[in-house]
Write a protein that holds these residues in place. Sequence first.
Motif, PDB file in Angstrom:
ATOM      1  N   SER A 157       0.862  -1.170   0.000  1.00 39.38           N
ATOM      2  CA  SER A 157       0.000   0.000   0.000  1.00 39.38           C
ATOM      3  C   SER A 157       0.905   1.228   0.000  1.00 39.38           C
ATOM      4  N   GLU A 158       0.351   2.388   0.197  1.00 37.44           N
ATOM      5  CA  GLU A 158       1.157   3.600   0.161  1.00 37.44           C
ATOM      6  C   GLU A 158       2.180   3.646   1.289  1.00 37.44           C
ATOM      7  N   ARG A 159       1.833   3.067   2.439  1.00 33.42           N
ATOM      8  CA  ARG A 159       2.706   3.192   3.606  1.00 33.42           C
ATOM      9  C   ARG A 159       3.312   1.882   4.084  1.00 33.42           C
ATOM     10  N   THR A 160       2.677   0.764   3.795  1.00 34.72           N
ATOM     11  CA  THR A 160       3.144  -0.500   4.368  1.00 34.72           C
ATOM     12  C   THR A 160       3.227  -1.608   3.324  1.00 34.72           C
ATOM     13  N   LYS A 161       3.985  -2.645   3.695  1.00 35.30           N
ATOM     14  CA  LYS A 161       4.050  -3.863   2.908  1.00 35.30           C
ATOM     15  C   LYS A 161       3.692  -5.034   3.819  1.00 35.30           C
ATOM     16  N   ARG A 162       3.139  -6.080   3.241  1.00 32.07           N
ATOM     17  CA  ARG A 162       2.811  -7.266   4.014  1.00 32.07           C
ATOM     18  C   ARG A 162       3.083  -8.505   3.170  1.00 32.07           C
ATOM     19  N   VAL A 163       3.386  -9.605   3.851  1.00 29.93           N
ATOM     20  CA  VAL A 163       3.543 -10.868   3.140  1.00 29.93           C
ATOM     21  C   VAL A 163       2.419 -11.797   3.562  1.00 29.93           C
ATOM     22  N   GLU A 164       1.833 -12.442   2.579  1.00 36.41           N
ATOM     23  CA  GLU A 164       0.806 -13.443   2.821  1.00 36.41           C
ATOM     24  C   GLU A 164       1.409 -14.809   2.519  1.00 36.41           C
ATOM     25  N   ILE A 165       1.251 -15.739   3.452  1.00 39.83           N
ATOM     26  CA  ILE A 165       1.862 -17.060   3.348  1.00 39.83           C
ATOM     27  C   ILE A 165       0.752 -18.099   3.267  1.00 39.83           C
ATOM     28  N   GLU A 166       0.814 -18.943   2.262  1.00 36.60           N
ATOM     29  CA  GLU A 166      -0.170 -20.013   2.081  1.00 36.60           C
ATOM     30  C   GLU A 166       0.541 -21.352   2.043  1.00 36.60           C
ATOM     31  N   ILE A 167       0.085 -22.298   2.847  1.00 37.06           N
ATOM     32  CA  ILE A 167       0.669 -23.637   2.846  1.00 37.06           C
ATOM     33  C   ILE A 167       0.123 -24.432   1.667  1.00 37.06           C
ATOM     34  N   LEU A 168       1.018 -24.939   0.847  1.00 38.35           N
ATOM     35  CA  LEU A 168       0.636 -25.797  -0.271  1.00 38.35           C
ATOM     36  C   LEU A 168       0.801 -27.269   0.087  1.00 38.35           C
ATOM     37  N   ASN A 169       1.853 -27.587   0.835  1.00 34.34           N
ATOM     38  CA  ASN A 169       2.079 -28.963   1.284  1.00 34.34           C
ATOM     39  C   ASN A 169       2.925 -28.925   2.548  1.00 34.34           C
ATOM     40  N   LEU A 170       2.479 -29.643   3.571  1.00 37.33           N
ATOM     41  CA  LEU A 170       3.215 -29.661   4.827  1.00 37.33           C
ATOM     42  C   LEU A 170       3.059 -31.028   5.473  1.00 37.33           C
ATOM     43  N   THR A 171       4.166 -31.749   5.613  1.00 37.33           N
ATOM     44  CA  THR A 171       4.145 -33.076   6.216  1.00 37.33           C
ATOM     45  C   THR A 171       4.347 -32.978   7.721  1.00 37.33           C
ATOM     46  N   GLY A 172       4.011 -34.036   8.422  1.00 40.45           N
ATOM     47  CA  GLY A 172       4.274 -34.105   9.854  1.00 40.45           C
ATOM     48  C   GLY A 172       3.224 -33.479  10.736  1.00 40.45           C
ATOM     49  N   LEU A 173       2.078 -33.041  10.179  1.00 42.81           N
ATOM     50  CA  LEU A 173       1.031 -32.448  10.998  1.00 42.81           C
ATOM     51  C   LEU A 173       0.361 -33.520  11.853  1.00 42.81           C
ATOM     52  N   THR A 174       0.020 -33.165  13.079  1.00 37.43           N
ATOM     53  CA  THR A 174      -0.636 -34.108  13.982  1.00 37.43           C
ATOM     54  C   THR A 174      -1.805 -33.432  14.683  1.00 37.43           C
ATOM     55  N   GLY A 175      -2.925 -34.129  14.763  1.00 34.75           N
ATOM     56  CA  GLY A 175      -4.070 -33.625  15.499  1.00 34.75           C
ATOM     57  C   GLY A 175      -4.611 -32.310  14.969  1.00 34.75           C
ATOM     58  N   ASP A 176      -5.269 -31.573  15.862  1.00 36.38           N
ATOM     59  CA  ASP A 176      -5.900 -30.300  15.477  1.00 36.38           C
ATOM     60  C   ASP A 176      -5.166 -29.094  16.058  1.00 36.38           C
ATOM     61  N   THR A 177      -3.931 -29.291  16.526  1.00 34.66           N
ATOM     62  CA  THR A 177      -3.167 -28.174  17.086  1.00 34.66           C
ATOM     63  C   THR A 177      -2.926 -27.110  16.017  1.00 34.66           C
ATOM     64  N   PRO A 178      -3.211 -25.843  16.303  1.00 31.84           N
ATOM     65  CA  PRO A 178      -3.016 -24.788  15.302  1.00 31.84           C
ATOM     66  C   PRO A 178      -1.567 -24.702  14.829  1.00 31.84           C
ATOM     67  N   ILE A 179      -1.391 -24.241  13.610  1.00 31.33           N
ATOM     68  CA  ILE A 179      -0.064 -24.047  13.040  1.00 31.33           C
ATOM     69  C   ILE A 179       0.373 -22.610  13.322  1.00 31.33           C
ATOM     70  N   ARG A 180       1.596 -22.459  13.782  1.00 31.82           N
ATOM     71  CA  ARG A 180       2.161 -21.143  14.035  1.00 31.82           C
ATOM     72  C   ARG A 180       3.169 -20.821  12.943  1.00 31.82           C
ATOM     73  N   VAL A 181       3.185 -19.578  12.528  1.00 32.51           N
ATOM     74  CA  VAL A 181       4.131 -19.109  11.516  1.00 32.51           C
ATOM     75  C   VAL A 181       5.004 -18.031  12.146  1.00 32.51           C
ATOM     76  N   ALA A 182       6.302 -18.252  12.139  1.00 30.35           N
ATOM     77  CA  ALA A 182       7.243 -17.241  12.626  1.00 30.35           C
ATOM     78  C   ALA A 182       8.001 -16.685  11.423  1.00 30.35           C
ATOM     79  N   VAL A 183       8.002 -15.384  11.303  1.00 31.64           N
ATOM     80  CA  VAL A 183       8.663 -14.712  10.189  1.00 31.64           C
ATOM     81  C   VAL A 183       9.711 -13.766  10.744  1.00 31.64           C
ATOM     82  N   ARG A 184      10.946 -13.940  10.297  1.00 30.00           N
ATOM     83  CA  ARG A 184      12.031 -13.079  10.765  1.00 30.00           C
ATOM     84  C   ARG A 184      12.641 -12.354   9.575  1.00 30.00           C
TER      85      ARG A 184
END
Length: 276
Positions: free
Chosen positions: A214-241
């Motif tokens: 936008s005029e003042r800010t930028k943002r990144v949108e992250i979409e999972i296409l494939n992710l192995t090793g998921l278990t149960g219904d625990t939410p997925i956390r995304v850390a961006v550095r």
Amino acid sequence: MRKDLSQMNGSTCPTSDDWVRYLLDEKTAGATASDDHLQHCPNCRFVVAHLLNELSAVAESYRAVGTARVVHLRHWQDPREAGDMSLRLAAKAEAESRPPVAVTLASDDQQLILKAVRDVRTGEIWLFLVHEDPAMYRNVLVRPFGLEREFLTDPEGRINLGKAEWPAPDMYTAEVRLPLALFTLTPLQWREEEKSATLTAANGDQIRVVLTESERTKRVEIEILNLTGLTGDTPIRVAVREGSSADIVLLSTSRPQRAAVENVKAVEPIEIFLFQ
């Protein structure tokens, strides 16, 4: 694959997917065109160096089969530091008369150690995570002292909690969460016409990253296409550095699974870590 890479030049870099296949495919190892490109392209040297670290971390993680993704730590005192009973009682009485400056937490097997230290000069609390395997302390999530917030360690296993209140003794616990997948996005990987990139990890995990402005800010949108090793219904956390700052967001549980991080600069490499 060698043909594709040999057609690349200084103005058109191979993607991270190309470099992953190059590093994993013995037939392309040592390809002259690829070696020449690396010699003249600092961006690709950075990408390849990170991929090598990622492959090493994956190998280290799978070296111990059955390693838990979440490790709980509790208050621990090294018996070597306990000493004579009378000395311990004197030390306890003295400690009760002044604010504590350090505490040690450990896993049940005492292999993963978390040292919390309060800097008496600044009042800041620092956490130091220690393990013989770097994959256990680098870029992991830590939720210390029963706090609602989680923190991402740096490559040295450190976290600065700032001028936080020292926890009560009954809160001397911590939860350490290891990453399911990690990705690195460099500025040159953005597709100029769409400002998007698809990243693939060594084990086939894949995400799509889109940059919006936008005029003042930028943002990144992250979409999972494939992710192995998921278990149960625990939410997925995304850390961006990006640089020295890190943001942690929860991923949507609906399909498609997406998360957004605000106020990015998109001028230096962005590291993305997925946790459950």
